[in-house]
Design an enzyme around this catalytic site. Structure first.
Site, PDB file in Angstrom:
ATOM      1  CG  ASP A  99      -2.287   0.466   0.962  1.00 54.08           C
ATOM      2  OD1 ASP A  99      -3.239  -0.221   1.383  1.00 54.08           O
ATOM      3  OD2 ASP A  99      -2.435   1.493   0.293  1.00 54.08           O
ATOM      4  CG  ASP A 225      -4.533   5.746   0.776  1.00 60.14           C
ATOM      5  OD1 ASP A 225      -5.505   4.987   0.897  1.00 60.14           O
ATOM      6  OD2 ASP A 225      -4.403   6.799   1.419  1.00 60.14           O
ATOM      7  CD  GLU A 280      -8.796   4.585  -2.011  1.00 61.35           C
ATOM      8  OE1 GLU A 280      -7.865   5.276  -1.584  1.00 61.35           O
ATOM      9  OE2 GLU A 280      -9.704   4.166  -1.286  1.00 61.35           O
ATOM     10  CG  HIS A 353      -9.129  -1.442   4.001  1.00 57.01           C
ATOM     11  ND1 HIS A 353      -8.947  -1.402   2.633  1.00 57.01           N
ATOM     12  CD2 HIS A 353      -8.686  -0.257   4.444  1.00 57.01           C
ATOM     13  CE1 HIS A 353      -8.415  -0.253   2.292  1.00 57.01           C
ATOM     14  NE2 HIS A 353      -8.247   0.463   3.360  1.00 57.01           N
ATOM     15  CG  ASP A 354     -11.425   2.054   3.041  1.00 52.54           C
ATOM     16  OD1 ASP A 354     -10.799   2.503   2.060  1.00 52.54           O
ATOM     17  OD2 ASP A 354     -10.956   2.012   4.201  1.00 52.54           O
TER      18      ASP A 354
HETATM   19  O1  TEU Z   1      -9.579   5.538   1.560  1.00 49.72           O
HETATM   20  C1  TEU Z   1      -9.915   6.639   0.749  1.00 49.72           C
HETATM   21  C2  TEU Z   1     -11.255   7.128   1.027  1.00 49.72           C
HETATM   22  O2  TEU Z   1     -11.782   7.944   0.326  1.00 49.72           O
HETATM   23  C3  TEU Z   1     -11.966   6.545   2.179  1.00 49.72           C
HETATM   24  O3  TEU Z   1     -11.979   7.490   3.246  1.00 49.72           O
HETATM   25  C4  TEU Z   1     -13.333   6.218   1.749  1.00 49.72           C
HETATM   26  O4  TEU Z   1     -13.964   7.410   1.314  1.00 49.72           O
HETATM   27  C5  TEU Z   1     -14.075   5.674   2.898  1.00 49.72           C
HETATM   28  O5  TEU Z   1     -13.151   5.048   3.708  1.00 49.72           O
HETATM   29  C6  TEU Z   1     -15.138   4.688   2.389  1.00 49.72           C
HETATM   30  O6  TEU Z   1     -14.915   4.268   1.122  1.00 49.72           O
HETATM   31  C7  TEU Z   1      -8.167   5.367   1.701  1.00 49.72           C
HETATM   32  C8  TEU Z   1      -7.940   4.124   2.541  1.00 49.72           C
HETATM   33  O7  TEU Z   1      -8.447   2.993   1.838  1.00 49.72           O
HETATM   34  C9  TEU Z   1      -8.649   4.334   3.848  1.00 49.72           C
HETATM   35  O8  TEU Z   1      -8.566   3.142   4.648  1.00 49.72           O
HETATM   36  C10 TEU Z   1      -7.996   5.491   4.564  1.00 49.72           C
HETATM   37  O9  TEU Z   1      -8.753   5.785   5.726  1.00 49.72           O
HETATM   38  C11 TEU Z   1      -7.964   6.750   3.679  1.00 49.72           C
HETATM   39  O10 TEU Z   1      -7.604   6.505   2.332  1.00 49.72           O
HETATM   40  C12 TEU Z   1      -6.907   7.708   4.211  1.00 49.72           C
HETATM   41  O11 TEU Z   1      -5.628   7.168   3.958  1.00 49.72           O
END
Ligand code: TEU
Length: 590
Positions: A99, A225, A280, A353-354
């Site tokens: 990542d 990210d 992403e 994970h999000d």
């Molecule tokens: O997520 C990017 C992001 O936009 C997220 O905040 C998303 O909007 C939300 O979690 C639901 O989709 C990345 C990583 O995947 C996330 O785990 C991190 O919290 C974020 O960036 C900050 O690094």
């Protein structure tokens, strides 16, 4: 053109290390714990692991707040452990992508500590520092939260509002006042995760060197990210679009120099390597994606887009709920499959994970959990693109029955729900339903290895950092591997089919019966070297109702066998039939 690439043929398995496997009984997953499960991954048949951040971090956002890019968080293990994991994966022909988090660092990173120390620090422009504004001089903008200085966390006597009206993805303003130098700094996420300033050449050089350092350690690529946030517009202007997913996104998503920065990353670090990158990128159009991917783009292998992750939201953003339909999912994903069919490549995912667990969000985690999990797996592994399996998805793991916000650890959930309650957008009685439906912590409960206490994620008498889902007695890897009809074996069969049949990787995607409300029907066709065309017909019945499948006229009567299905059916040709709840069929056309 269809040049062959390893990352087009790969199935990627995403590991969230904190929740995967704990080898030393402290309740937190770790790298030695992952090494213990490399054979499990090999048996499943995956070709590549995407490892969520394992770098030194204070853990404000579970590792997305990095304080040292070249050190392993001691809770996860040592650099020697990481090298052992890399070698254990490579020995089994499993690649490893890491990542890459370069939009922001932790506020404990030495760059920020120095940057924050003085206005004339040589690191000052590694981040975004600006004077605040006199509220009386700021034009009332239609969508600003507030111009009342008391609504911002500034010391008494500081009568200022932030430099602009941008908001954080985690709720609240995207600026925090720092008393040391009397200026504000930008953070699109938590205030402990300051955005770095890519306008500063020295910062860009540091990031290129860090990426090369990891490639030199033998990794096979990066998941990048929020990579389309790294370019901010000159003057950092207020938002113009009150419907943006977060205020200011119309300004800081796909900023003015994003292509320059991405192509510089490619030219400086990635060109000439066989590495894969997946960016992403929320809020992207197909046109923009084409400019990011491929050699004639900025060199990205593929992107994660999120249109299909927003069908169940209103314009109020992620902390809202909206009814969605299978047809919307079909249209949303087909838009990208067709848009990037010729010059580009797609990622295929329905959770990570999000996001909540996909069988709970897009399937049925009750009566038809097994059938619907297998249907969703059939979709992801027979579309044209690279499938991503999020840890536990192959078991049909479900969302967690959170009782209260106190059980939730996720900073994104806690801050956004509190902000939505404060603004009155979310009534107290609706909070827990939405948290249970939406929280990222649904995906962060421990991996369920067997039906023992703590599901063998950690020692029986240890309290894991997140509670184990009580359904671990019915849903766990040990039972799944013993049951030939399990979701796990179904994933394993799909993964091996992709290795056997080039049509599943490189075949054209042609959507059929496109206006059907519940059926998602498509063919995959590949001209073989012998001039024959290899065609598969995929038929998916979304939902718990029986549905009559009337094949497209040109396919009726075609001789066919059943390649894979989540039900028993003896098939000799393509005929009208009544599909059972969540029935998925892949016909192998003669
Ligand atoms: O997520 C990017 C992001 O936009 C997220 O905040 C998303 O909007 C939300 O979690 C639901 O989709 C990345 C990583 O995947 C996330 O785990 C991190 O919290 C974020 O960036 C900050 O690094």
């Amino acid at each position: 053109p269809d040049e062959r690439r390893w990352w087009k043929e790969a199935v990627v398995y995403q590991i969230y290390p904190r929740s995967f496997n704990d080898s030393d009984g402290n309740g937190v997953g770790d790298i030695p714990g992952i090494i213990e499960k490399v054979e499990y991954l090999d048996d499943l048949g995956v070709d590549c692991v995407w490892l969520n951040p394992v770098y030194e971090s204070p853990g404000v956002d579970n590792g997305y707040d990095i304080s040292d890019y070249r050190a392993i968080l001691d809770e996860f293990g040592t650099m020697a452990d990481w090298e052992a994991l890399r070698d254990a994966l490579h020995e089994r022909d499993i690649r490893l992508i890491m990542d890459l988090v370069v939009n922001h660092t932790s506020d404990e990173h030495e760059w920020f500590v120095k940057s924050q120390s003085a206005k004339d620090s040589e690191y000052r422009d590694y981040y975004w520092w600006r004077e605040g504004r006199d509220p009386d001089k700021v034009a009332a903008s239609p969508n600003r939260t507030t111009l009342d200085p008391d609504d911002y966390d500034t010391p008494d006597g500081v009568n200022e509002v932030p430099p602009n009206d941008w908001e954080s993805f985690f709720g609240g303003p995207a600026w925090t006042y720092d008393e040391r130098t009397g200026e504000w700094y930008l953070h699109l996420f938590d205030e402990r995760m300051p955005d770095v300033n890519w306008e500063t050449k020295a910062l860009r050089e540091e990031m290129f060197e860090m990426m090369e350092w990891w490639l030199d350690r033998g990794i096979d690529g990066f998941r990048m990210d929020v990579i389309n946030l790294i370019s901010k517009p000159d003057g950092l202007p207020d938002s113009d679009d009150p419907t943006a997913i977060v205020r200011g996104a119309d300004k800081f998503v796909n900023g003015p120099r994003i292509h320059e920065y991405l192509s510089e990353i490619y030219d400086r670090v990635l060109a000439g390597t066989d590495s894969m990158t997946v960016g992403e990128m929320a809020d992207l159009t197909v046109k923009q994606a084409k400019d990011f991917v491929g050699e004639d783009g900025d060199g990205m292998s593929m992107v994660f887009t999120f249109d299909h992750m927003r069908l169940d939201m209103t314009d109020a953003g992620r902390w809202s709920y909206h009814e969605w339909s299978p047809r919307e999912l079909k249209e949303s994903m087909s838009h990208w499959l067709e848009g990037l069919a010729d010059d580009g490549w797609n990622s295929l995912f329905l959770n990570n994970h999000d996001e909540p667990r996909m069988v709970s969000r897009f399937g049925d985690d009750g009566e038809y959990r097994t059938e619907s999990a297998k249907l969703l797996a059939t979709l992801l592994h027979t579309l044209r693109g690279t499938p991503y399996i999020y840890q536990g998805e192959e078991l049909g793991m479900t969302n967690y029955p959170f009782d209260s916000l106190d059980e939730v650890r996720d900073v994104d959930t806690i801050k956004n729900v509190r902000a939505a309650q404060r603004s009155g957008r979310l009534a107290d009685e609706d909070v827990m339903d939405l948290v249970r439906y939406r929280t990222r912590d649904n995906a962060r409960t421990p991996m369920q290895w067997d039906d023992s206490p703590n599901a063998d994620f950690t020692d029986p008498d240890t309290t894991p950092w997140m509670p184990v889902n009580p359904n671990k007695d019915e849903i766990n890897a040990a039972d799944a591997r013993d049951d030939p009809n399990s979701i796990w074996h179904y994933y394993r069969d799909l993964i091996s089919l992709r290795k056997e049949r080039d049509v599943l990787v490189y075949g054209d995607y042609d959507l059929r019966l496109s206006d059907h409300e519940r059926l998602w029907v498509y063919t995959r066709t590949l001209e073989t070297d012998e001039g024959r065309s290899d065609t598969l017909l995929v038929v998916l019945n979304f939902g718990g109702d029986e549905t009559v499948f009337e094949p497209p006229a040109d396919l009726v009567g075609t001789d066919a066998s059943l390649l894979i299905s989540n039900y028993d059916a003896d098939i000799e040709s393509v005929e009208q039939t009544t599909l059972r709840p969540w029935e998925a069929r892949v016909y192998d056309l003669a």
